[in-house]
Design an enzyme around this catalytic site. Structure first.
Site, PDB file in Angstrom:
ATOM      1  N   LYS A   1      47.292  50.492  27.254  1.00 57.73           N
ATOM      2  CA  LYS A   1      45.853  50.282  27.466  1.00 57.73           C
ATOM      3  C   LYS A   1      45.488  50.352  28.951  1.00 57.73           C
ATOM      4  O   LYS A   1      44.514  51.008  29.311  1.00 57.73           O
ATOM      5  CB  LYS A   1      45.458  48.901  26.904  1.00 57.73           C
ATOM      6  CG  LYS A   1      44.085  48.434  27.319  1.00 57.73           C
ATOM      7  CD  LYS A   1      43.781  47.054  26.818  1.00 57.73           C
ATOM      8  CE  LYS A   1      44.289  45.902  27.648  1.00 57.73           C
ATOM      9  NZ  LYS A   1      43.545  45.553  28.864  1.00 57.73           N
ATOM     10  N   ASN A   2      46.280  49.686  29.781  1.00 57.01           N
ATOM     11  CA  ASN A   2      45.874  49.561  31.182  1.00 57.01           C
ATOM     12  C   ASN A   2      46.109  50.815  32.009  1.00 57.01           C
ATOM     13  O   ASN A   2      45.702  50.871  33.168  1.00 57.01           O
ATOM     14  CB  ASN A   2      46.542  48.335  31.829  1.00 57.01           C
ATOM     15  CG  ASN A   2      45.890  47.050  31.330  1.00 57.01           C
ATOM     16  OD1 ASN A   2      44.829  47.090  30.703  1.00 57.01           O
ATOM     17  ND2 ASN A   2      46.529  45.921  31.575  1.00 57.01           N
TER      18      ASN A   2
ATOM     19  N   CYS B   1      38.455  39.849  30.358  1.00 55.11           N
ATOM     20  CA  CYS B   1      38.965  38.525  29.982  1.00 55.11           C
ATOM     21  C   CYS B   1      38.666  37.525  31.105  1.00 55.11           C
ATOM     22  O   CYS B   1      38.698  37.866  32.287  1.00 55.11           O
ATOM     23  CB  CYS B   1      40.465  38.595  29.735  1.00 55.11           C
ATOM     24  SG  CYS B   1      40.871  39.350  28.150  1.00 55.11           S
TER      25      CYS B   1
ATOM     26  N   ARG C   1      37.116  36.730  39.175  1.00 52.23           N
ATOM     27  CA  ARG C   1      37.860  37.984  39.353  1.00 52.23           C
ATOM     28  C   ARG C   1      37.029  38.892  40.271  1.00 52.23           C
ATOM     29  O   ARG C   1      36.334  39.786  39.810  1.00 52.23           O
ATOM     30  CB  ARG C   1      38.130  38.652  38.003  1.00 52.23           C
ATOM     31  CG  ARG C   1      39.066  37.850  37.111  1.00 52.23           C
ATOM     32  CD  ARG C   1      39.246  38.513  35.759  1.00 52.23           C
ATOM     33  NE  ARG C   1      40.164  39.641  35.796  1.00 52.23           N
ATOM     34  CZ  ARG C   1      40.429  40.409  34.741  1.00 52.23           C
ATOM     35  NH1 ARG C   1      39.834  40.187  33.596  1.00 52.23           N
ATOM     36  NH2 ARG C   1      41.266  41.414  34.839  1.00 52.23           N
TER      37      ARG C   1
ATOM     38  N   ASP D   1      50.577  39.190  32.376  1.00 49.26           N
ATOM     39  CA  ASP D   1      50.128  39.471  31.003  1.00 49.26           C
ATOM     40  C   ASP D   1      51.196  39.150  29.954  1.00 49.26           C
ATOM     41  O   ASP D   1      50.970  39.358  28.760  1.00 49.26           O
ATOM     42  CB  ASP D   1      49.684  40.940  30.885  1.00 49.26           C
ATOM     43  CG  ASP D   1      48.402  41.196  31.664  1.00 49.26           C
ATOM     44  OD1 ASP D   1      47.686  40.223  31.953  1.00 49.26           O
ATOM     45  OD2 ASP D   1      48.131  42.370  31.997  1.00 49.26           O
TER      46      ASP D   1
ATOM     47  N   ARG E   1      41.274  44.023  21.483  1.00 52.43           N
ATOM     48  CA  ARG E   1      41.104  44.787  22.722  1.00 52.43           C
ATOM     49  C   ARG E   1      42.375  45.495  23.134  1.00 52.43           C
ATOM     50  O   ARG E   1      42.322  46.509  23.829  1.00 52.43           O
ATOM     51  CB  ARG E   1      40.715  43.841  23.874  1.00 52.43           C
ATOM     52  CG  ARG E   1      39.399  43.170  23.690  1.00 52.43           C
ATOM     53  CD  ARG E   1      39.115  42.260  24.830  1.00 52.43           C
ATOM     54  NE  ARG E   1      38.824  43.090  25.992  1.00 52.43           N
ATOM     55  CZ  ARG E   1      38.117  42.698  27.028  1.00 52.43           C
ATOM     56  NH1 ARG E   1      37.638  41.483  27.046  1.00 52.43           N
ATOM     57  NH2 ARG E   1      37.888  43.487  28.015  1.00 52.43           N
TER      58      ARG E   1
HETATM   59  N1  EPU Z   1      41.676  40.236  43.175  1.00 51.70           N
HETATM   60  C1  EPU Z   1      40.841  39.878  44.202  1.00 51.70           C
HETATM   61  N2  EPU Z   1      39.979  40.822  44.685  1.00 51.70           N
HETATM   62  C2  EPU Z   1      39.935  42.087  44.213  1.00 51.70           C
HETATM   63  C3  EPU Z   1      40.799  42.446  43.152  1.00 51.70           C
HETATM   64  C4  EPU Z   1      41.674  41.498  42.652  1.00 51.70           C
HETATM   65  O1  EPU Z   1      40.851  38.747  44.666  1.00 51.70           O
HETATM   66  O2  EPU Z   1      39.137  42.882  44.705  1.00 51.70           O
HETATM   67  C5  EPU Z   1      42.606  39.247  42.624  1.00 51.70           C
HETATM   68  C6  EPU Z   1      42.310  38.945  41.161  1.00 51.70           C
HETATM   69  O3  EPU Z   1      41.313  37.963  41.011  1.00 51.70           O
HETATM   70  C7  EPU Z   1      43.673  38.501  40.665  1.00 51.70           C
HETATM   71  C8  EPU Z   1      44.635  39.363  41.490  1.00 51.70           C
HETATM   72  O4  EPU Z   1      43.909  39.794  42.629  1.00 51.70           O
HETATM   73  O5  EPU Z   1      43.871  37.166  41.004  1.00 51.70           O
HETATM   74  C9  EPU Z   1      45.184  40.587  40.786  1.00 51.70           C
HETATM   75  O6  EPU Z   1      44.136  41.315  40.186  1.00 51.70           O
HETATM   76  P1  EPU Z   1      44.249  42.865  39.854  1.00 51.70           P
HETATM   77  O7  EPU Z   1      43.174  43.553  40.598  1.00 51.70           O
HETATM   78  O8  EPU Z   1      45.656  43.326  40.045  1.00 51.70           O
HETATM   79  O9  EPU Z   1      43.903  42.870  38.317  1.00 51.70           O
HETATM   80  P2  EPU Z   1      42.926  43.824  37.533  1.00 51.70           P
HETATM   81  O10 EPU Z   1      43.064  45.214  38.040  1.00 51.70           O
HETATM   82  O11 EPU Z   1      41.588  43.226  37.466  1.00 51.70           O
HETATM   83  C10 EPU Z   1      44.701  44.527  35.767  1.00 51.70           C
HETATM   84  C11 EPU Z   1      44.774  44.485  34.265  1.00 51.70           C
HETATM   85  C12 EPU Z   1      44.980  43.062  33.789  1.00 51.70           C
HETATM   86  C13 EPU Z   1      46.217  42.482  34.458  1.00 51.70           C
HETATM   87  C14 EPU Z   1      46.127  42.617  35.987  1.00 51.70           C
HETATM   88  C15 EPU Z   1      47.376  42.146  36.700  1.00 51.70           C
HETATM   89  C16 EPU Z   1      43.359  46.307  33.611  1.00 51.70           C
HETATM   90  C17 EPU Z   1      42.096  46.774  32.989  1.00 51.70           C
HETATM   91  N3  EPU Z   1      43.535  44.997  33.703  1.00 51.70           N
HETATM   92  O12 EPU Z   1      43.544  43.749  36.094  1.00 51.70           O
HETATM   93  O13 EPU Z   1      45.207  43.167  32.404  1.00 51.70           O
HETATM   94  O14 EPU Z   1      46.327  41.114  34.127  1.00 51.70           O
HETATM   95  O15 EPU Z   1      45.880  43.997  36.330  1.00 51.70           O
HETATM   96  O16 EPU Z   1      48.483  42.885  36.306  1.00 51.70           O
HETATM   97  O17 EPU Z   1      44.202  47.106  33.977  1.00 51.70           O
HETATM   98  C18 EPU Z   1      45.318  42.441  30.162  1.00 51.70           C
HETATM   99  O18 EPU Z   1      45.687  43.581  29.861  1.00 51.70           O
HETATM  100  O19 EPU Z   1      45.354  41.468  29.377  1.00 51.70           O
HETATM  101  C19 EPU Z   1      44.810  42.199  31.520  1.00 51.70           C
HETATM  102  C20 EPU Z   1      44.093  41.147  31.837  1.00 51.70           C
END
Ligand code: EPU
Length: 421
Positions: free
Chosen positions: A22-23, A117, A122, A308, A400
Site C-alpha cells: 500500500k505505502n 490514521c 502529523r 507499523d 484501508r
Molecule cells: N514528521 C514531521 N514532519 C514532517 C513529516 C513527518 O514531524 O514533515 C514526523 C511525523 O509526525 C512522524 C515521523 O516524522 O512522527 C515520521 O513520519 P513519516 O513522514 O515518515 O510518515 P508518513 O510518510 O506520514 C508513512 C506511512 C505510515 C508509516 C510511516 C512511518 C504512508 C501513506 N504512510 O507515513 O504508514 O507509519 O510512513 O513508516 O506511506 C500505515 O501504513 O499504517 C501507516 C501509518
C-alpha cells in the site's frame, strides 16, 4: 456498520500470498501525474486507500481502467492543475504526494491538510522545507488550502538535509525535484523499501534518481517523463502481520511472494523471542508452539523495527513469558489500541512512549474497536489468539490496508466472519 466475529484459539496452518505494498502503491499512483502519459501498474493491492487514490486521480482528470484484478492503466495526460476536493484529501495521508507530483509537473499545487490514521500531530513541515529549498513559495490560504508555486524559471535543484527521517517528505521532495534544474540531493533521507520502489518507478518513467535505499538520494533534473509498466513491491507490513499472527496462535504458516530482506527486523525479533523462522528466496515460514519469551523493541525508521508493526507485536507479547517493553520512536499517539487490548485481559502500562507489557496466560474474547489500521491488525491477532469470541468494529480502518483479510485468514484455518453490526 460491520464487525468481525473471531472465535479464537485455533492454530493457523498453510500458505498465504502477500499483496502489493500500500505505502508504495500510493505514491506511485500519484506519481503517474508527473509522468503525464500512460502507466501500467501491476500488483496493486485491493484496499480502500488505493481505491480512494484512484478516485482522486479520476476527479483530477485521469483516465483509469483496470485490465486485471491487480493491474491498472492510468492515463494522466489530461490531468489539470486543480486542487483535489477536500473530501478526498482529508481521508488519506498519501494525498500529500499530490503536492510533489503537481508542483513538479505544473509548477503549482494546491492541497488541503491531509488526513490519515490519527497518531497525534502529523505535520508536513519537512515536506514544506524541501519544496522551499527548491525555490517554491508556500502560502496558507483562507480557504484552508496550502498553495505551492515554483518561481518564474521553475524549481532549482538544491542540497536538502532532512531534520527528521520522513518517508513522506523524502518521496515528495523526490517527486518535485524530478524536473528541477540541476541536481537535488536529499540527505538523511528515509530508506524504506517504498522509497526504493518509488524511485524505481520514476526511473522506469525516465527520471534520473540514484541512491534510493541509502540516506543520500541524488536526483538529476530532466525535462520530461514518459509512461512505463511497473510492478509494485510486496507489502512488508502485511507479511509481518501474518508472521506475527501465527506466532501468537501457534501453527505453521508460509508467507509467500515477499522480499525477505525487507522483513529482517521482524524476523530477528520473532527469533529473539523463541519463534522459529525459516527464510527462503521469496517466502518465510513461521512455526510457533506458542511458547515464547518477552523482549524489548524500539521502533525506528527502516531498517529499524517498523512502527507499523508495533501494535501487532504488542498483541503477540501479551502472551509472552515475562515482561516486554515496546518503545515507540516515531509517533506519540500510537498507544490507543492499549485500552482495547486491556478489555481482553492484557496487562500493559504506558509510560510516555513506552508500553510495558506483562505476559498473561491467556487473552479472553471481548468487544473491541479498531482506532487505526495497525491497531485493527493488532486486535485481530489478539482475537485469533484469545480463548473465546472477540468482535472487532472499526473495520473501515482495517480495510484501508489489508486485502482479503478474512479470506486469507480463513484459508489458514481461522474461524472468522464479517457480519452487519
Ligand atoms: N514528521 C514531521 N514532519 C514532517 C513529516 C513527518 O514531524 O514533515 C514526523 C511525523 O509526525 C512522524 C515521523 O516524522 O512522527 C515520521 O513520519 P513519516 O513522514 O515518515 O510518515 P508518513 O510518510 O506520514 C508513512 C506511512 C505510515 C508509516 C510511516 C512511518 C504512508 C501513506 N504512510 O507515513 O504508514 O507509519 O510512513 O513508516 O506511506 C500505515 O501504513 O499504517 C501507516 C501509518
Amino acid at each position: 456498520m460491520e464487525k468481525l466475529i473471531i472465535r479464537g484459539g485455533r492454530a493457523l496452518y498453510g500458505k498465504v500470498n502477500i499483496s502489493g505494498m500500500k505505502n508504495s502503491a500510493l505514491p506511485i499512483i500519484f506519481g503517474t501525474i508527473a509522468a503525464a502519459d500512460v502507466c501500467e501498474l501491476s500488483n496493486l493491492p485491493d484496499v480502500s486507500d488505493i481505491a480512494l487514490s484512484i478516485d482522486t486521480l479520476r476527479v483530477l482528470g485521469a483516465k483509469v481502467r483496470f485490465t486485471g484484478t491487480d493491474t491498472v492503466l492510468i492515463d494522466t495526460r489530461d490531468v489539470g492543475k486543480k486542487a483535489p476536493p477536500m473530501e478526498y484529501v482529508s481521508k488519506m495521508r498519501g494525498s500529500t504526494y499530490l503536492i510533489g507530483a503537481m508542483l513538479g509537473r505544473f509548477g503549482e499545487a494546491k492541497l488541503g491538510m491531509p488526513g490519515g490514521c490519527n497518531f497525534g500531530v502529523r505535520p508536513i513541515d519537512q515536506h514544506i522545507r524541501g519544496f522551499e529549498a527548491l525555490g517554491a513559495e508556500v502560502s496558507y490560504e483562507a480557504d484552508g488550502n496550502f498553495t505551492f508555486r515554483a518561481p518564474e524559471g521553475g524549481l532549482v535543484g538544491n542540497q536538502i538535509y532532512m531534520n527528521i527521517v520522513s518517508v513522506g517528505a523524502t518521496i515528495n521532495i523526490m517527486l518535485a525535484a524530478i524536473f528541477a534544474k540541476g541536481v537535488t540531493t536529499i540527505e538523511n533521507a528515509a530508506r524504506e523499501p517504498h522509497i526504493v520502489d518509488m524511485a524505481n518507478f520514476l526511473n522506469a518513467c525516465g527520471a534520473d534518481i540514484t541512491g534510493a535505499g541509502t540516506s543520500m538520494i541524488r536526483i538529476r533534473g530532466i525535462e520530461k517523463l514518459h509512461g512505463c509498466q511497473y510492478q509494485i513491491a510486496p507489502d512488508m507490513i502485511e507479511a509481518g502481520t501474518y508472521m506475527t499472527a501465527v506466532a501468537a496462535t501457534g501453527g505453521k504458516v508460509t508467507v509467500q511472494n515477499i522480499i525477505p530482506r525487507h522483513m529482517e527486523a521482524v524476523t530477528a525479533k520473532l527469533r529473539d523471542i523463541g519463534v522459529s523462522v525459516d527464510v527462503s528466496d521469496d517466502s518465510i515460514t513461521v512455526t510457533s508452539d506458542r511458547k515464547y519469551r518477552g523482549t524489548e523493541i524500539k521502533t525506528n525508521p527502516y531498517p529499524g523495527f517498523p512502527t507499523d508493526m508495533h501494535p501487532q507485536f504488542s498483541a503477540l507479547l501479551c502472551l509472552a513469558n515475562g515482561v516486554s517493553k515496546i518503545s515507540e520512536g516515531i509517533y506519540n499517539g500510537r498507544f490507543q489500541y492499549v485500552k482495547e487490548l486491556e478489555k481482553m485481559g492484557a496487562k500493559i502500562d504506558v509510560l510516555e512512549n513506552d508500553a510495558h507489557i506483562t505476559g498473561v496466560r491467556a487473552l479472553r474474547g471481548a468487544n473491541v474497536k479498531a482506532c487505526d489500521l495497525r491497531a485493527g491488525a493488532c486486535l485481530v491477532i489478539a482475537g485469533l489468539a484469545a480463548d473465546s469470541v472477540t468482535t472487532v468494529t472499526g473495520l473501515e480502518y482495517i480495510d484501508r490496508g489489508y486485502q482479503d483479510l478474512l479470506e486469507k485468514l480463513r484459508s489458514l484455518g481461522a474461524d472468522i466472519q464479517r457480519v452487519k453490526a
